[in-house]
Design a protein around this motif. Structure first.
Motif, PDB file in Angstrom:
ATOM      1  N   UNK A 120      -7.640 -17.875  44.180  1.00 36.72           N
ATOM      2  CA  UNK A 120      -7.642 -17.079  45.268  1.00 36.72           C
ATOM      3  C   UNK A 120      -8.257 -16.746  43.693  1.00 36.72           C
ATOM      4  N   UNK A 121      -8.028 -16.896  42.308  1.00 41.71           N
ATOM      5  CA  UNK A 121      -9.330 -16.577  41.396  1.00 41.71           C
ATOM      6  C   UNK A 121     -10.588 -16.866  41.460  1.00 41.71           C
ATOM      7  N   UNK A 122     -10.857 -18.301  42.066  1.00 45.13           N
ATOM      8  CA  UNK A 122     -12.221 -18.574  41.911  1.00 45.13           C
ATOM      9  C   UNK A 122     -13.098 -17.973  42.997  1.00 45.13           C
ATOM     10  N   UNK A 123     -12.295 -18.150  44.154  1.00 45.89           N
ATOM     11  CA  UNK A 123     -12.485 -16.567  45.217  1.00 45.89           C
ATOM     12  C   UNK A 123     -12.930 -15.019  44.399  1.00 45.89           C
ATOM     13  N   UNK A 124     -12.969 -15.305  43.680  1.00 49.98           N
ATOM     14  CA  UNK A 124     -13.176 -13.790  43.159  1.00 49.98           C
ATOM     15  C   UNK A 124     -12.272 -12.841  43.418  1.00 49.98           C
ATOM     16  N   UNK A 125     -10.474 -12.984  43.652  1.00 49.63           N
ATOM     17  CA  UNK A 125      -9.866 -11.845  44.016  1.00 49.63           C
ATOM     18  C   UNK A 125      -9.714 -10.982  43.274  1.00 49.63           C
ATOM     19  N   UNK A 126      -9.204  -9.904  43.284  1.00 45.05           N
ATOM     20  CA  UNK A 126      -9.123  -8.854  42.663  1.00 45.05           C
ATOM     21  C   UNK A 126      -7.372  -8.623  42.196  1.00 45.05           C
ATOM     22  N   UNK A 127      -6.775  -8.938  41.217  1.00 43.55           N
ATOM     23  CA  UNK A 127      -5.183  -8.603  41.127  1.00 43.55           C
ATOM     24  C   UNK A 127      -4.590  -8.368  42.309  1.00 43.55           C
ATOM     25  N   UNK A 128      -5.092  -6.981  42.499  1.00 45.36           N
ATOM     26  CA  UNK A 128      -4.090  -6.215  44.083  1.00 45.36           C
ATOM     27  C   UNK A 128      -4.506  -7.354  45.104  1.00 45.36           C
ATOM     28  N   UNK A 129      -5.854  -7.869  45.734  1.00 48.93           N
ATOM     29  CA  UNK A 129      -6.582  -8.856  46.383  1.00 48.93           C
ATOM     30  C   UNK A 129      -4.819  -9.791  46.822  1.00 48.93           C
ATOM     31  N   UNK A 130      -5.241 -10.489  45.693  1.00 50.47           N
ATOM     32  CA  UNK A 130      -4.087 -11.275  45.204  1.00 50.47           C
ATOM     33  C   UNK A 130      -3.022 -11.295  44.801  1.00 50.47           C
ATOM     34  N   UNK A 131      -2.134  -9.690  45.036  1.00 51.38           N
ATOM     35  CA  UNK A 131      -1.240  -9.415  45.079  1.00 51.38           C
ATOM     36  C   UNK A 131      -0.672  -8.970  46.570  1.00 51.38           C
ATOM     37  N   UNK A 132      -1.771  -8.459  47.075  1.00 53.62           N
ATOM     38  CA  UNK A 132      -1.645  -8.177  48.275  1.00 53.62           C
ATOM     39  C   UNK A 132      -1.322  -9.655  49.574  1.00 53.62           C
ATOM     40  N   UNK A 133      -2.575 -10.565  49.300  1.00 56.42           N
ATOM     41  CA  UNK A 133      -1.818 -12.161  49.538  1.00 56.42           C
ATOM     42  C   UNK A 133      -1.040 -12.655  49.595  1.00 56.42           C
ATOM     43  N   UNK A 134      -0.407 -12.961  47.676  1.00 55.85           N
ATOM     44  CA  UNK A 134      -0.029 -13.408  47.465  1.00 55.85           C
ATOM     45  C   UNK A 134       2.551 -12.837  48.188  1.00 55.85           C
ATOM     46  N   UNK A 135       1.776 -11.764  48.438  1.00 52.99           N
ATOM     47  CA  UNK A 135       2.697 -10.901  48.514  1.00 52.99           C
ATOM     48  C   UNK A 135       4.189 -10.764  47.652  1.00 52.99           C
ATOM     49  N   UNK A 136       3.240 -10.023  45.939  1.00 49.87           N
ATOM     50  CA  UNK A 136       4.011  -9.814  44.898  1.00 49.87           C
ATOM     51  C   UNK A 136       3.067  -8.662  44.541  1.00 49.87           C
TER      52      UNK A 136
END
Length: 160
Positions: A120-136
């Motif tokens: 997700x980091x390499x896909x340049x996702x924001x922390x908010x987007x990562x949180x939504x994807x990972x459920x945290x």
């Protein structure tokens, strides 16, 4: 839609399968599971399609990895030593510079969850987007990302 997100789905498969044949099988399984899950996604329009794709792809990849590590192939396939002709290897998928190969080797040593963070980091996702994807929570993403980055730094500086 699949054509737009195909490179991301292939990167998920690349991250969890170093072998090209297994990687292609995993990619096809991801696509199959996306197809099967599509009716459930359509019932939840509030979820972004990219977020949903990542969740499905990561779940399929992690499940496949666990299945392969629990039930490795028991029998060896016949080959040239058995008198069968050698089948040429498929051409490489593209250039794989040494530094990129070293990074993938380091990533391969991470846990399944840590690999998801890196992807997700390499896909340049924001922390908010990562949180939504990972459920945290985004705060939890920030902490875990810091730990994963430190672990990668250590792995990359260790002698091979």
């Amino acid at each position: 839609m699949l054509n737009v997100h195909q490179p991301r789905l292939r990167r998920v498969a690349r991250l969890y399968c170093p072998d090209a044949d297994d990687r292609q099988d995993l990619y096809q399984e991801i696509v199959l599971q996306l197809w099967r899950a599509w009716p459930r996604y359509e019932a939840r329009p509030e979820v972004q399609v990219g977020t949903w794709l990542y969740r499905v792809a990561l779940n399929v990849a992690i499940s496949d990895l666990r299945r392969r590590t629990r039930h490795p192939a028991a029998a060896r396939l016949p080959g040239p030593a058995d008198g069968l002709p050698e089948v040429p290897a498929p051409p490489p998928e593209g250039p794989d510079p040494d530094d990129l190969a070293e990074l993938y080797r380091a990533i391969a040593r991470l846990s399944d969850v840590e690999k998801a963070f890196v992807l997700l980091y390499l896909e340049e996702k924001t922390y908010a987007e990562m949180a939504g994807i990972l459920g945290i929570t985004p705060n939890n993403v920030r902490v875990k990302m810091h730990r994963v980055q430190e672990k990668l730094r250590q792995l990359l500086t260790q002698p091979a």
